[in-house]
Scaffold this motif. Structure first.
Motif, PDB file in Angstrom:
ATOM      1  N   ARG A 217       0.844  -1.197   0.000  1.00 53.71           N
ATOM      2  CA  ARG A 217       0.000   0.000   0.000  1.00 53.71           C
ATOM      3  C   ARG A 217       0.875   1.241   0.000  1.00 53.71           C
ATOM      4  N   ILE A 218       0.313   2.344  -0.523  1.00 52.89           N
ATOM      5  CA  ILE A 218       1.074   3.596  -0.644  1.00 52.89           C
ATOM      6  C   ILE A 218       0.268   4.761  -0.082  1.00 52.89           C
ATOM      7  N   ILE A 219       0.946   5.607   0.706  1.00 48.53           N
ATOM      8  CA  ILE A 219       0.394   6.881   1.161  1.00 48.53           C
ATOM      9  C   ILE A 219       1.106   7.982   0.390  1.00 48.53           C
ATOM     10  N   VAL A 220       0.342   8.870  -0.219  1.00 43.58           N
ATOM     11  CA  VAL A 220       0.923  10.035  -0.889  1.00 43.58           C
ATOM     12  C   VAL A 220       0.735  11.234   0.033  1.00 43.58           C
ATOM     13  N   LEU A 221       1.845  11.819   0.430  1.00 42.66           N
ATOM     14  CA  LEU A 221       1.829  12.935   1.377  1.00 42.66           C
ATOM     15  C   LEU A 221       2.174  14.224   0.647  1.00 42.66           C
TER      16      LEU A 221
END
Length: 322
Positions: A217-221
């Motif tokens: 999974r990826i979080i884009v900040l």
């Protein structure tokens, strides 16, 4: 394994990270991506209690294996670090003590946390160096950091992070100072070790291409806020937030070896900069009128995917993330 809830990081004047929430499950790999200045490293450092002087977790919760980390003492935190949580820092030359040998620095956590004798710690340190792919490990034990290449120093940091078999490994920009060939080797090594040792992994990077090699999974900040969260497949194949689309397009152009790359105008807002509406509004290629005056909420879709944007199709298919 790790649960971060409504975390706010900042000082007495402004916030650097604003109410971010995420979880890392057992043996899961989660990536956090974004440009420099988005708050990625501050998020990682907050988990291990090593925020810079004057910066602190203003509010929110950080739970590790059910234990609240924002309320424990420095002494209790030191017991967790290395033993339960391992950290790979982004600058191997500054993360290692230039006055101490590699062997001395590798043996220290082994003797402190695992209570090994000097000879036992030495043998274990040599095994660790071999495990991370360093040849002539016995000789390298006597070397000082400046006598090793950047790639070898990073491998030493990985060995140190793994020395006490942590349950959670945090890698903060582990390939930043390395050339492309060595970057690929380090990423492959981290992936193999994480799988072999059954650890949870939190990978911080500005490079979406690097993150996509490992994570699930990826979080884009962006500017201290989560603008998109989803599975690797969702983020790479169907990016929804305009900023995520820019990051994905950059990766595609690099892979296609295009001579001219698309440039996103402007810069990430500085911490403390007052912005009335959407923080990405001035850089957005498809801005909406609502975003000019009103900061978008974080919306969640049925699949669990989160997007911070006022686009009609996103609002229509989602509910507010509480």
């Amino acid at each position: 394994m790790l649960k971060v809830s409504d975390l706010v990081i900042g000082n007495s004047k402004y916030n650097i990270v604003n109410q971010i929430s995420f979880q890392v499950g057992e043996r899961e790999t989660l990536g956090i991506v974004g440009e420099s200045g988005c708050g990625k490293s501050m998020t990682a450092l907050s988990v291990i209690g090593l925020l810079p002087k004057g910066i602190k977790a203003v509010s929110g919760s950080i739970e590790f294996q059910g234990r609240e980390l924002t309320k424990i003492s420095s002494r209790e935190m030191r017991k967790l670090l290395g033993k339960r949580i391992g950290m790979i820092f982004q600058e191997p030359m500054t993360a290692l003590n230039p006055l101490l040998t590699i062997g001395h620095q590798l043996m220290e956590p082994l003797r402190k946390h695992r209570k090994l004798s000097k000879n036992e710690a030495r043998e274990e340190a040599i095994k660790l160096l071999k495990e991370v792919g360093i040849r002539e490990a016995e000789a390298k034990m006597k070397a000082f950091p400046h006598q090793l290449s950047g790639g070898m120093r990073q491998r030493v940091l990985i060995a140190m992070a793994l020395s006490c078999s942590p349950d959670l490994l945090i890698a903060d920009e582990p390939t930043t100072a390395l050339d492309v060939t060595i970057q690929a080797q380090i990423i492959r090594l981290i992936r193999e070790l994480q799988s072999r040792r059954q650890m949870s992994l939190l990978l911080i990077s500005h490079d979406l291409g690097v993150v996509s090699e490992i994570v699930e999974r990826i979080i884009v900040l962006y500017a201290g806020e989560i603008v998109e969260l989803g599975t690797k497949e969702e983020i790479l194949k169907d990016p929804q937030h305009p900023y995520t689309k820019c990051l994905v397009k950059a990766v595609e152009q690099l892979e296609a070896m295009e001579e001219r790359l698309t440039v996103v105008k402007g810069n990430v807002p500085k911490p403390g900069e007052v912005i009335q509406g959407c923080k990405f509004y001035d850089r957005c290629q498809t801005p909406c009128e609502r975003g000019k005056k009103e900061s978008p909420l974080l919306f969640v879709q049925e699949s669990g995917r989160c997007i911070r944007c006022w686009k009609k199709e996103i609002v229509k298919q989602s509910k507010v993330q509480l």
